[in-house]
Each structure stands twice: as structure tokens, then as C-alpha cells.
Scaffold this motif. Sequence first.
Motif, mmCIF file in Angstrom:
data_model
loop_
_atom_site.group_PDB
_atom_site.id
_atom_site.type_symbol
_atom_site.label_atom_id
_atom_site.label_comp_id
_atom_site.label_asym_id
_atom_site.label_seq_id
_atom_site.Cartn_x
_atom_site.Cartn_y
_atom_site.Cartn_z
ATOM 1 N N TYR A 139 0.813 -1.424 0.012
ATOM 2 C CA TYR A 139 -0.002 0.058 -0.014
ATOM 3 C C TYR A 139 0.750 1.311 0.015
ATOM 4 C CZ TYR A 139 -2.974 3.680 1.853
ATOM 5 O OH TYR A 139 -3.729 4.892 1.983
ATOM 6 N N ARG A 143 0.851 4.066 -2.956
ATOM 7 C CA ARG A 143 0.487 5.355 -2.496
ATOM 8 C C ARG A 143 1.367 6.388 -2.998
ATOM 9 N NH1 ARG A 143 -1.798 9.596 0.563
ATOM 10 N NH2 ARG A 143 -4.145 9.590 0.716
ATOM 11 N N LEU A 151 -7.041 11.077 -5.543
ATOM 12 C CA LEU A 151 -7.332 10.505 -4.149
ATOM 13 C C LEU A 151 -8.162 11.539 -3.718
ATOM 14 C CD1 LEU A 151 -4.029 8.729 -3.248
ATOM 15 C CD2 LEU A 151 -5.964 7.752 -4.460
ATOM 16 N N HIS A 155 -12.044 11.182 -2.387
ATOM 17 C CA HIS A 155 -12.362 11.126 -0.772
ATOM 18 C C HIS A 155 -13.569 12.257 -0.734
ATOM 19 C CE1 HIS A 155 -9.662 8.400 1.345
ATOM 20 N NE2 HIS A 155 -8.512 9.095 0.513
ATOM 21 N N PHE A 215 -5.528 -1.352 -3.558
ATOM 22 C CA PHE A 215 -5.021 -0.196 -3.097
ATOM 23 C C PHE A 215 -6.438 0.609 -2.970
ATOM 24 C CE2 PHE A 215 -4.524 4.214 -3.885
ATOM 25 C CZ PHE A 215 -3.426 4.505 -3.041
ATOM 26 N N ARG A 218 -8.157 -0.323 0.341
ATOM 27 C CA ARG A 218 -7.353 0.111 1.554
ATOM 28 C C ARG A 218 -7.475 1.519 1.728
ATOM 29 N NH1 ARG A 218 -2.478 -1.205 3.866
ATOM 30 N NH2 ARG A 218 -1.975 0.307 5.597
ATOM 31 N N GLU A 219 -7.675 2.328 0.647
ATOM 32 C CA GLU A 219 -7.600 4.001 0.586
ATOM 33 C C GLU A 219 -8.953 4.265 0.978
ATOM 34 O OE1 GLU A 219 -6.200 7.782 0.099
ATOM 35 O OE2 GLU A 219 -4.919 5.872 0.242
#
Length: 521
Positions: A139, A143, A151, A155, A215, A218-219
Motif C-alpha cells: 500500500y 500510494r 485521491l 475522498h 489499493f 484500503r484507501e
Amino acid sequence: MRTDFRLAIPMTLLLAACGEDPPVTEVPEVAEDLSFPEGFLFGTAIGGFQADMGCPTPDLPGCVDNGSDWYAFATSPETVHSTMAYLSGQDPADVGPGFWELHDLDLDRARGELHNDAFRFSIEWSRIFPGPTDGIEGYEALRAVANPAALAHYHAMLNGLRVRGMSPIVTLNHGTLPAWIHDAVGCHLNLAACKPRGWLDRERTVAEIAKYAGFVAREFGADVDRWATLDEPFAVLLSGYLAPSVERSHPPAVSLASGAVKEVFLALVEAHARMYDAVKENDTFDADGDEIPSDIGLVYAMTPASPADPASELDVKSAENMFYLYNIAYLDAVAKGRLDAELAGKSARRADLEGRMDWLGINYDTRATVRGTSGPFMPDLTPLGTFDPLDVRRGEVDPEGLHEMLMLAHREYGLPLYVTGNGLDHPLDDEDAGPSFLVRHLAWANRAMQDGVDLRGYFFWSLVDDYEWNQGMNRRFGLYAVDASDPQKNRTPRKTAETYGIIAEERRIPPELLVAFPAPR
């Protein structure tokens, strides 16, 4: 072993084929209760490539995703001027609806006007990783090479859904690949010599898309529990490698590539399984408090099949074969772990594919009509192809077919179901066409629930007019109309939006709508 899927053919046609008169359908009493339970999700769906670009602010950073295979395919002169790519020639960066910039206003509409409590959208692989990730593991290392602006944008979108009380379904792959993993233009021009080859580089692409999925899980797992691995994988195969057409083409848009079809079929099956594993491993946060940190499914376009002549045994058999090849062969592999690698109607167990489906999303559009051939059209591809894939006719609006597909999926796979995409190209001269389509399809979806189907949500396609792949902005699927030539990309609600808002707010189909748009059982 193949299952008998004759129920995919309307019973009236089967009776006619046997020389029997079909039963007379009576319009039911309007008193039918078509309400939806608490917890049933009402939403809309979009795809990132189709909706993001075309922002009103000129040169807005991040709006244009020029790193996908689809962007290169849709804008390169070699493909735009190819008669075999069937492209509109429109640049999504110019004509798209600009959701990337306008998402807050659009989510306000979805929540406030449509009374939706859910939203399905895609995170674009090419936005997260603009460059190759080969050899990069873990990860933190991933990242470090991910696009921080992308990203932050996703978010913010997920936070916007949370504060509005809307539940996300995130599609991890909605029809596009990064250009660094698929040279769409080169493969259109010369499939044998192009590099990189996307799904035809099966081992590489499956490994990298699983890495990407892990990924993203997880993010964003703190905000997302419900994931879809792939959207309409068979459409990628059919329109990309077998039968691209004016109606739908997909990179690399090559016809009748039988060897490629089998390899891509296997790659798309394996991709789902490996993405499922990666998401399960990496999304360990329970975002909605139900003690299930990840709920992973697949979005599949199911198509009922009817014989062109119900009295013709050849046509009836061809419809059965088409339904199996277009629907069941893939779904059996990803939902049951039964892989028919030769597309011959004989599957074998693969343990690494089993048990990797928590729910199934069904996209439903129209019924297909099939005319049979005396032998397989492409014997090197499948002995079951007793029809010309270039001559499959689509277009008949058939709301009852949604009920058929839901019942069949419930019976065959026993999974929770969602209608993840259902919509129409709104005609310019009939404002009631959309409300009629919506009411009649929702009525049959509700009846499937009454008949025992575990249906948990309905998502209209789509929220706004979008870039409909090779057809560009020439179709009108949105609840909100968008004029592609309007630099501000203003939204105008269609009558369908008002109708959907009423149904979602009341959590039922009001009797007056059933009177206006009857759906006889």
C-alpha cells in the motif's frame, strides 16, 4: 452441465411454437400494493469515463482523464476515421457533462429532488495510477505513485455522499483500462502486433487490476462497504472482440476474433476473482456498522433472448444457445466457479473461482431477437453459436423481461440482487416515455420481490445525460438533460426525474402512476 434456460424465452412465444393459443392477459386491479421495504436502496448510476469530463471551468485541473484506453480510442484520428470503430468523433473533454466539477450539485439533486439514498459511480484506474505499477508492491509504495489530486477528489465525493446520508456502490472497473496497459488504437489497427494488449495480456492485466483493486479498497474502505469489481464484462468482450457495431463498440473494436474472445473471456473471469480477493484482504473497515466490512459483487448486463420465428425449432434453439453464451457461461464461472473455457456448454470446477460473489447486480435494457443458422457461425469459437452475432436484433422494450432475469438469477445463484442499471434513450417527442419505462420496470422488479427474490435496490441509468461510449452525447439516458453544446453544462430535469422522485420519496408506486402507465401481470 448446461441448465435449461427456456424460461428466458417468453411463454407466449413457446406456446405459439407448439400451436397453442397464449392465455389472455388481463389488466389487474389498481389496488395492487407495489411498495418497497425500508432498507431498499433507490439510486442512480454513472460511469466515470462517461460522466466526468466536459467541466464548465476551462482547463480545470484533473477534469480530463487522457490516460485511459477509451480516451485514446475516442479521440485518435486513426480510430475516429476508421469505419470499423463506429465512433461519434466527439471529444468527451469538450462535450461530456462535467460531473468531475459539478458532482456536489448533482448529488444535491439526487438527494433533494430524487430522494435517493444511494449512488453508484466508478473510480477510474487511469486516474489513480497514471503510470505503470508493475513491480510496485504494498500500500505505501503504491500510494507514493498514486495521483494525490485524484485521491483527494474521490475522498471528497465519498464525504459528500456520507453527509447527504447516501450509500455508495463503487465500481472498480467501468469499461476502461489505463493506456499503459492497453494500446487501444494500435490494437484496433493490428491486434496481432500491438503492445500492450490489455485483456489479451491476461496474466499481467489480471495481476495489475487486482493490485489496483486492493489499493483502492484500503484507501477508501472507511467510506465504502459495497463494491462492484467489473461493469458489464461481457459487453467489453462482445463489442471489443466479436461484434462491434454502430449500436455499441469497445476498444479495440475488432470483429470475429475468435481466439481473442476466449482469452479475454478467461481474463475477465479471473479478474473478478482476484479483485474480490484483493478487496476482501484490504477493506477491513466496517463503514456502515453492519459488521460486514466489504460486500463485493459484479455488475452484469443480462439479456433475454427470443426466437425470430417462435414456430422455428432452429430459431428457438438459437435463442437458447445465445442466452447461455451471452449470460450464463460468464455468470456460472464467477458465481459458481464452473468455468466453460471452450464455450461449449461443458464446465469444470475451478476452486480458485468459487465463493467469490456476495451479490449480483443486473443491468437490464432490452430483449434480443435471434435467427438461427443450420450450424455454428464460428465453429472455432463455439459449437453453440448457431446464430450470427452480427445479426442479433435488440430494441424491444420488455419490462417483464426484468422480472424473468431477476427470477432466473435468484433461482440459479441464490444471491442478493440489485438492479444496478436500467434506463432508456429518452425520445425527444414523448415526455411520457421515460415515466412509463420507469414505472413499468419498477413494477416488475417489485413483483419479483413478492415472488421471493432478495432484491435490495434499484439504480436508474443514468443521473445525467452522459458520453455513451462510441455514440458520444447523441443519446439521452439522463434523468437530467445536458446540452453538450452548453459550456455551462446546465441540467434540466426530465419528467422521468419527477416521477422517480415521487416513487422514491413514497417508497411505493402510487396507484395513479399505475393507472397512467399500466404494467399488466
